[in-house]
Design a protein around this motif. Structure first.
Motif, PDB file in Angstrom:
ATOM      1  N   LYS A   1       0.819  -1.216   0.000  1.00  0.00           N
ATOM      2  CA  LYS A   1       0.000   0.000   0.000  1.00  0.00           C
ATOM      3  C   LYS A   1       0.854   1.268   0.000  1.00  0.00           C
ATOM      4  N   MET A   2       2.174   1.084  -0.106  1.00  0.00           N
ATOM      5  CA  MET A   2       3.040   2.269  -0.160  1.00  0.00           C
ATOM      6  C   MET A   2       2.829   2.987  -1.484  1.00  0.00           C
TER       7      MET A   2
ATOM      8  N   ALA B   1      -6.347   6.527 -10.704  1.00  0.00           N
ATOM      9  CA  ALA B   1      -5.369   5.739  -9.954  1.00  0.00           C
ATOM     10  C   ALA B   1      -4.301   5.247 -10.921  1.00  0.00           C
ATOM     11  N   ILE B   2      -3.088   4.999 -10.386  1.00  0.00           N
ATOM     12  CA  ILE B   2      -2.027   4.467 -11.249  1.00  0.00           C
ATOM     13  C   ILE B   2      -2.477   3.123 -11.799  1.00  0.00           C
ATOM     14  N   PHE B   3      -2.204   2.920 -13.089  1.00  0.00           N
ATOM     15  CA  PHE B   3      -2.615   1.671 -13.739  1.00  0.00           C
ATOM     16  C   PHE B   3      -1.582   0.591 -13.412  1.00  0.00           C
ATOM     17  N   GLY B   4      -2.046  -0.573 -12.969  1.00  0.00           N
ATOM     18  CA  GLY B   4      -1.147  -1.716 -12.783  1.00  0.00           C
ATOM     19  C   GLY B   4      -0.107  -1.543 -11.691  1.00  0.00           C
ATOM     20  N   TYR B   5      -0.537  -1.102 -10.508  1.00  0.00           N
ATOM     21  CA  TYR B   5       0.401  -0.875  -9.404  1.00  0.00           C
ATOM     22  C   TYR B   5       1.321  -2.071  -9.154  1.00  0.00           C
ATOM     23  N   PRO B   6       0.794  -3.307  -9.015  1.00  0.00           N
ATOM     24  CA  PRO B   6       1.709  -4.427  -8.710  1.00  0.00           C
ATOM     25  C   PRO B   6       2.749  -4.632  -9.811  1.00  0.00           C
ATOM     26  N   VAL B   7       2.324  -4.425 -11.068  1.00  0.00           N
ATOM     27  CA  VAL B   7       3.264  -4.601 -12.176  1.00  0.00           C
ATOM     28  C   VAL B   7       4.336  -3.511 -12.130  1.00  0.00           C
TER      29      VAL B   7
ATOM     30  N   THR C   1       9.914  -2.271 -11.279  1.00  0.00           N
ATOM     31  CA  THR C   1      10.959  -1.526 -10.575  1.00  0.00           C
ATOM     32  C   THR C   1      12.011  -2.472 -10.020  1.00  0.00           C
ATOM     33  N   ILE C   2      11.529  -3.540  -9.375  1.00  0.00           N
ATOM     34  CA  ILE C   2      12.461  -4.497  -8.785  1.00  0.00           C
ATOM     35  C   ILE C   2      13.273  -5.178  -9.891  1.00  0.00           C
ATOM     36  N   ALA C   3      12.603  -5.480 -11.001  1.00  0.00           N
ATOM     37  CA  ALA C   3      13.309  -6.096 -12.131  1.00  0.00           C
ATOM     38  C   ALA C   3      14.394  -5.166 -12.647  1.00  0.00           C
ATOM     39  N   ILE C   4      14.073  -3.873 -12.761  1.00  0.00           N
ATOM     40  CA  ILE C   4      15.082  -2.920 -13.238  1.00  0.00           C
ATOM     41  C   ILE C   4      16.263  -2.907 -12.275  1.00  0.00           C
ATOM     42  N   GLY C   5      15.969  -2.959 -10.973  1.00  0.00           N
ATOM     43  CA  GLY C   5      17.036  -2.979  -9.973  1.00  0.00           C
ATOM     44  C   GLY C   5      17.949  -4.177 -10.148  1.00  0.00           C
TER      45      GLY C   5
END
Lengths: 315, 556
Positions: free
Chosen positions: B204-205, B289-295, B300-304
């Motif tokens: 929920k962040m 609302a932002i589209f596709g929050y979990p994606v 982001t994690i994938a880019i990291g």
């Protein structure tokens, strides 16, 4: 037309890169057009008009189907581009071995190029001569890249991509130019103050012309009377850095001058090889190439003229 | 200063300047440190901009002799080092410092004194770098500022080739700011993991918080090897070490690896916060609302992760094996997938929305277009054979400026206009904001669109002058003309900040009708941020408050 355009290749490595670049650019351009159009459509279509309707639009939180679609399609495009790239990497980095290939050892110096042809016993500087290669009887040139000091990079865009010259880390590249003429380039890895004027000139010559050049470079100076200029040259610091074959001048720090007058330029392509420029270069190198390692020799006008005249006999 | 702040610190309304200065210098408040970071960065932005302008004036025509090669080489070294380490990084940290605690409903960072220490270490780094202008003259008048390039390849940095102390100041500067960066990164991670308000699970962040969490992780992974390399370089220069001393068997290539294992993740360190700003601003100005929050989080994690395995694409020309080159082509291209996902999700967020084009949104929409181009030129450079031609040419310079200016700086400008009301209680002038946008937009495109072309025509970077007759002249002229527009744009931006701070209209707590927690407290927020720690139920707590009939938590 630019003489250093990467889209006018004249040698196999540059050719393969050119072909690949067209494929990549077509893909990238297609993606650009599609996404650009989509973005523009969204920006124009969904901008709020003047009428201030306080109602919020419908809230949509996501959609698994579209997320999968715009993940899978890019993955496929990436795979296609990757396979195309892998093929060219393999073909350029594993060149066919040819018995007739010419070998040249290229040594980068601050801020000039040294060329050694071990099989021909030739040492020269700044202007590389290689034979023309035709498709039926290829005569490629293999370059071994070394550095005497800092990092440099050999880049003649029409002949091949660049490869770095790194001290303590020999590198290799090859070219097989199929077009005669002069090809330009320059050092492409920052190497110090005069990185900008470390220019590259590659002369691609048909077999007979190349033979003539080789023959000339293999000539030894005729033993004769020592001129006044030669005496000055050999009794000043010139000999610490420069070599003139079969004379006491055996320095290795600067370019070999044995056949200086066979070159069209001096100071690694920074100035034409004319009498006045040569004299200026000896008198005040900073006027041509500030920060080069060539010191101002502090000769009086008489000695300056004599040394210039001597250098002009080195054919 | 707000009434709240004064009440808390129990000081008379008009305090002497020295007292106020003392308060700022000794502060451990995350908001003040955030502002200090940002002001520090803006100061260096001016310095870095002047250095860029000098370079562009020198290159306006072939064989120009406005500055000597020595000065030009110092300018590009200082410009690169300044812009990355003392503009982009502090801007990113400044916004993270200011926003993260507010957005997670915390009263401060996890370690307020570490926070102050980190800022002052970074500031010390900036001082080291610029002190070299007066203190860097070493033996034989050998240069006043570093001239080894911002990636300072060995062995140019050895005592043999870099006499005097300019390189030492460069090293100390990066070492010092690196310690500050790692301190701040640890602080951001600890804050996000430990200080979230009740109800705010990781899922929920706000996206901004997620992106800064990954950014901070990357900082620790990337800046550590850079700092290690600086220490090795110092050992080489002062204690007779041979890590990078090629004449004693050291390796120039190992420096490249050390530098780029920092250097490429650094790009993501800078661009993830830019994504963060876009991910907050675009939804609010699209009213969706932002589209596709979990994606978005997964991308982001994938880019990291992928971002840590691409560094050697900076080294396609150093003679790696065909196998290594091929691997780095694949890993680099793979980054395009999660990045593409992000662009599509932002577009989907705007789809069906009601777009309002106030200055923050203008900058973010321009970012979308420009980041598209930057990403695609990045794909061309990821193809190793193309990089053999284009690497170290002006095409690369154009590409990474497209990322850093067209992508990162544009969203940072958007972030300035978006959160300025929160930090000051005043609105920025919309008129000046739009003028800033259009001038900077035109200047950016004149400079960096046309800069690709001389690269394709064989112009290498870092040359203080060039030969006529290469077909580069006209393009260089256009590129330089663009600088004038950018410079005026930046001056208007600075004027807007100052004028709006002094004369701007009051903004109220929530001028944009936004949805994240920071807009629920006063503008500027009190020292303690929230009188009562908020409790959240969804990713958009203020949406829930404003729409009790249709709250987000029903759908998440």
């Amino acid at each position: 037309m630019s003489p250093t355009n990467i889209f006018t290749p004249a040698s196999t490595p540059a050719d393969s890169i050119f072909g690949l670049s067209i494929f990549v650019l077509l893909n990238v351009a297609a993606i650009f057009v599609i996404v650009f159009a989509l973005l523009t459509y969204v920006v124009v279509r969904f901008r709020s008009g003047r009428s201030e309707d306080p109602k919020e639009p419908v809230q949509v939180y996501g959609s698994t189907q579209v997320e999968v679609a715009w993940t899978v399609i890019p993955v496929l495009i990436v795979l296609a581009l990757f396979l195309a790239a892998a093929r060219v990497i393999a073909s350029v980095q594993a060149p066919p071995q040819r018995p007739g290939a010419l070998e040249v050892i290229v040594t980068g110096h601050q801020f000039w190029w040294e060329y050694r042809y071990p099989s021909l016993n030739i040492v020269t500087a700044n202007e590389l001569h290689v034979p023309l290669s035709d498709l039926r009887h290829p005569t490629p040139t293999f370059l071994t890249l070394l550095s005497a000091d800092t990092d440099h990079s050999f880049w003649v865009p029409r002949l091949a991509g660049k490869t770095d010259l790194i001290p303590n880390h020999p590198n290799h590249m090859w070219i097989d130019p199929h077009e005669p003429g002069l090809f330009l380039g320059q050092c492409a890895q920052y190497c110090g103050t005069q990185h900008a004027k470390m220019l590259l000139r590659v002369y691609v010559q048909p077999a007979d012309e190349f033979e003539k050049w080789v023959h000339q470079q293999q000539q030894r100076p005729q033993a004769g009377t020592v001129s006044a200029g030669q005496r000055v040259f050999e009794s000043t610091a010139c000999v610490n850095c420069h070599t003139v074959s079969d004379t006491p001048a055996k320095g290795r720090f600067g370019p070999d001058l044995s056949h200086l007058m066979s070159r069209a330029t001096i100071a690694s392509g920074a100035a034409p090889n004319t009498s006045q420029m040569l004299r200026l270069w000896i008198k005040n190198p900073d006027a041509i190439k500030p920060g080069s390692k060539m010191p101002a020799m502090g000769l009086n006008d008489q000695d300056l003229d004599a040394v210039t005249a001597y250098l002009e006999t080195l054919r | 200063m707000s009434a709240n702040t004064i009440a808390i610190s129990e000081l008379p309304a008009s305090r002497p300047f020295t007292l106020r200065l003392h308060q700022w210098v000794t502060t451990v408040d995350h908001k003040r440190l955030g502002i200090l970071y940002i002001l520090f960065a803006l100061t260096f932005l001016i310095a870095g901009g002047i250095e860029a302008t000098i370079m562009r004036l020198q290159l306006v025509r072939p064989h120009n002799d406005l500055v000597s090669p020595e000065v030009f080489n110092r300018m590009f070294t200082m410009h690169g080092t300044t812009m990355i380490f003392f503009v982009a990084m502090p801007l990113v940290f400044g916004f993270a410092n200011y926003l993260v605690p507010l957005m997670i409903g915390a009263r401060d960072m996890a370690f307020p004194r570490l926070n102050a220490f980190s800022f002052w270490m970074s500031a010390l780094g900036g001082l080291f770098l610029y002190f070299s202008f007066v203190g860097g003259s070493g033996l034989y008048g050998a240069g006043s500022t570093p001239d080894v390039g911002w990636f300072a390849y060995a062995p140019l940095t050895s005592k043999t080739f870099s006499v005097g102390h300019s390189t030492d100041y460069w090293t100390l500067s990066l070492l010092s700011s690196g310690i500050g960066s790692i301190g701040t990164a640890i602080n951001i991670i600890a804050t996000i993991l430990c200080m979230r308000c009740p109800g705010m699970t990781l899922g929920k962040m706000p996206l901004l918080v997620w992106l800064n969490l990954v950014m901070a992780g990357l900082v620790i992974l990337a800046v550590s090897p850079l700092s290690a390399a600086q220490i090795m370089l110092l050992i080489d220069r002062y204690l007779g070490g041979h890590f990078f001393d090629t004449q004693a068997g050291g390796s120039a290539v190992i420096w490249m690896h050390f530098f780029w294992i920092f250097g490429h993740p650094e790009v993501y360190v800078l661009v993830l916060p830019a994504f963060a700003f876009a991910s907050e601003i675009i939804p609010v100005f699209s009213r969706k609302a932002i589209f596709g929050y979990p994606v978005m989080v997964l991308a982001t994690i994938a880019i990291g992760f992928i971002g840590m395995s691409v560094w050697a694409h900076h080294m396609f020309t150093v003679g790696m094996s065909a196998g290594a080159n091929t691997f780095f082509v694949l890993s680099t291209m793979a980054i395009a997938v999660p990045t593409g996902i992000k662009i599509f999700n932002w577009v989907a967020t705007m789809w069906g929305g009601k777009l309002r084009f106030d200055s923050p949104m203008l900058f973010c929409v321009a970012f979308l277009f420009q980041f598209l181009v930057a990403g695609l030129t990045g794909v061309t450079l990821a193809v190793a054979p193309l990089d053999w031609q284009l690497g170290n040419s002006y095409y690369v310079v154009a590409h990474f400026h497209y990322v850093i200016v067209g992508g990162i700086l544009f969203t940072i400008f958007g972030a300035f206009y978006y959160w300025f009301p929160k930090a000051t209680g005043k609105m920025c002038s919309e008129k000046l904001g739009k003028l800033h946008f259009w001038l900077f937009f035109i200047g950016f495109h004149l400079t960096f669109d046309f800069m690709h072309i001389p690269g394709i025509l064989g112009m290498p970077r870092r040359i203080y002058t060039y030969e006529p007759g290469r077909g580069w002249d006209i393009w260089n002229l256009i590129v330089t003309v663009g600088v004038a527009f950018q410079a005026v744009g930046i001056l208007i931006f600075a004027w807007n900040l100052i004028w709006s701070y002094l004369r701007g209209t009051a903004s109220g707590n929530d001028p944009w009708d936004a949805w994240t927690l920071e807009w629920s407290t006063s503008s500027p927020p009190p020292v303690y941020n929230y009188a009562a720690i908020p409790v959240v139920q969804s990713r958009r707590p203020l949406w829930d408050l404003k729409h009790p009939e249709d709250p987000d938590w029903r759908y998440e």
